[in-house]
Scaffold this motif. Structure first.
Motif, PDB file in Angstrom:
ATOM      1  N   ARG A  60      57.916  -1.307   4.849  1.00  0.00           N
ATOM      2  CA  ARG A  60      59.145  -1.711   5.833  1.00  0.00           C
ATOM      3  C   ARG A  60      60.420  -0.676   4.802  1.00  0.00           C
ATOM      4  O   ARG A  60      60.353  -0.668   3.733  1.00  0.00           O
ATOM      5  CB  ARG A  60      59.211  -3.016   5.716  1.00  0.00           C
ATOM      6  N   GLN A 171      68.384   2.195  12.131  1.00  0.00           N
ATOM      7  CA  GLN A 171      69.183   2.272  11.094  1.00  0.00           C
ATOM      8  C   GLN A 171      70.332   3.501  11.229  1.00  0.00           C
ATOM      9  O   GLN A 171      71.243   3.734  10.516  1.00  0.00           O
ATOM     10  CB  GLN A 171      68.489   2.595   9.648  1.00  0.00           C
ATOM     11  N   ARG A 195      64.019  -4.629  21.329  1.00  0.00           N
ATOM     12  CA  ARG A 195      63.541  -5.020  19.927  1.00  0.00           C
ATOM     13  C   ARG A 195      62.642  -6.097  19.828  1.00  0.00           C
ATOM     14  O   ARG A 195      62.281  -6.749  20.889  1.00  0.00           O
ATOM     15  CB  ARG A 195      64.938  -5.666  19.333  1.00  0.00           C
ATOM     16  N   THR A 218      76.169  -5.495  15.134  1.00  0.00           N
ATOM     17  CA  THR A 218      75.856  -6.735  14.145  1.00  0.00           C
ATOM     18  C   THR A 218      74.510  -7.180  14.103  1.00  0.00           C
ATOM     19  O   THR A 218      74.081  -8.261  13.452  1.00  0.00           O
ATOM     20  CB  THR A 218      76.660  -7.975  14.543  1.00  0.00           C
ATOM     21  N   VAL A 219      73.553  -6.481  14.699  1.00  0.00           N
ATOM     22  CA  VAL A 219      72.315  -6.625  14.959  1.00  0.00           C
ATOM     23  C   VAL A 219      71.236  -5.673  14.012  1.00  0.00           C
ATOM     24  O   VAL A 219      71.666  -4.594  13.967  1.00  0.00           O
ATOM     25  CB  VAL A 219      71.723  -6.384  16.490  1.00  0.00           C
ATOM     26  N   ARG A 220      70.331  -6.515  13.190  1.00  0.00           N
ATOM     27  CA  ARG A 220      69.484  -5.646  12.707  1.00  0.00           C
ATOM     28  C   ARG A 220      68.352  -5.070  13.538  1.00  0.00           C
ATOM     29  O   ARG A 220      67.481  -5.782  14.149  1.00  0.00           O
ATOM     30  CB  ARG A 220      68.856  -6.620  11.402  1.00  0.00           C
ATOM     31  N   SER A 222      65.339  -3.784  13.595  1.00  0.00           N
ATOM     32  CA  SER A 222      64.149  -3.443  13.381  1.00  0.00           C
ATOM     33  C   SER A 222      63.186  -4.804  13.563  1.00  0.00           C
ATOM     34  O   SER A 222      63.479  -5.652  13.191  1.00  0.00           O
ATOM     35  CB  SER A 222      64.006  -3.176  11.638  1.00  0.00           C
TER      36      SER A 222
END
Length: 241
Positions: A60, A171, A195, A218-220, A222
């Motif tokens: 990861r 990213q 996602r 504001t969102v990750r 992955s």
């Protein structure tokens, strides 16, 4: 040394266990060693026999991961012990799965192996969002790419394609959009981000090249699949999540 060791490089498909192929299911049921990736659904681990050796070698971004050379050594080691080894990868083994490196190691060691296809998230995620990757009018072709290293991609060429499907791009979303617009992509070109496709936690964002970065800042993102092109306008799920 037992003579019947074999390694199966198996695609687990995206998300839900229901997307596993029948052949993969049958192999897991008799696995003696399971070497699996981080994105593999944990429910799949319950399909192997109780005495199966389970080894997590997940990779990861930004987190400690097992070196590829060590994974290669594990495959060879257990195969040479005469075990039935499953190398379980999310999606399809030949879609950004580093499968060739493992095959080369197995061939060098004289180990028997077989590759079992799986459903890639590059194909499944758009489908699960109601997005057709091809269309007679607006998408006569599509490209699937890894955006893990956006600086090495030919954005000038990519910007001219009808539809882009990007894996490992969360990213670098800002840079991706910036490069596409720089080389002529219309700012109003629709964009979808799916996602955790194929899971109960699946989320979908629909926007365009001028608004998507702000929408998900504001969102990750992955794991996520990014789709860029006019076909996104066909998505069944238009709500902004």
């Amino acid at each position: 040394m037992k003579p019947d060791g074999k390694v199966y490089l198996v695609g687990a498909g995206p998300g839900d266990v229901d997307y596993l192929t029948v052949k993969a299911y049958r192999l897991l049921a008799k696995a003696e060693v399971l070497i699996y990736d981080a994105l593999v659904n944990e429910q799949l681990l319950e399909l192997v026999p109780d005495d199966c050796v389970k080894i997590d070698v997940g990779k990861r971004g930004g987190l400690p991961s097992t070196p590829q050379s060590e994974i290669n050594d594990l495959l060879v080691k257990y195969c040479q012990q005469g075990r039935l080894v499953i190398r379980l990868k999310s999606g399809d083994p030949f879609i950004f799965g580093r499968c060739i490196l493992e095959i080369q190691a197995l061939e060098t060691a004289g180990c028997d192996f077989e590759v079992i296809p799986g459903i890639s998230s590059a194909l499944a995620a758009p489908l699960l969002a109601g997005i057709p990757l091809t269309d007679a009018e607006v998408s006569r072709c599509f490209a699937v790419l890894s955006a893990h290293q956006p600086d090495i991609l030919d954005w000038e060429a990519l910007s001219r394609l009808d539809t882009l499907v990007l894996l490992m791009g969360g990213q670098h979303l800002g840079e991706i959009i910036q490069q596409l617009i720089r080389y002529g992509k219309n700012k109003l070109t629709p964009v979808a981000i799916i996602r955790k496709a194929g899971t109960a936690s699946q989320q979908i964002w629909i926007a365009n090249c001028s608004t998507i970065v702000e929408q998900v800042k504001t969102v990750r993102l992955s794991p996520a699949v990014i789709v860029i092109g006019e076909v996104v306008s066909y998505a069944k799920f238009s709500e902004k999540m």
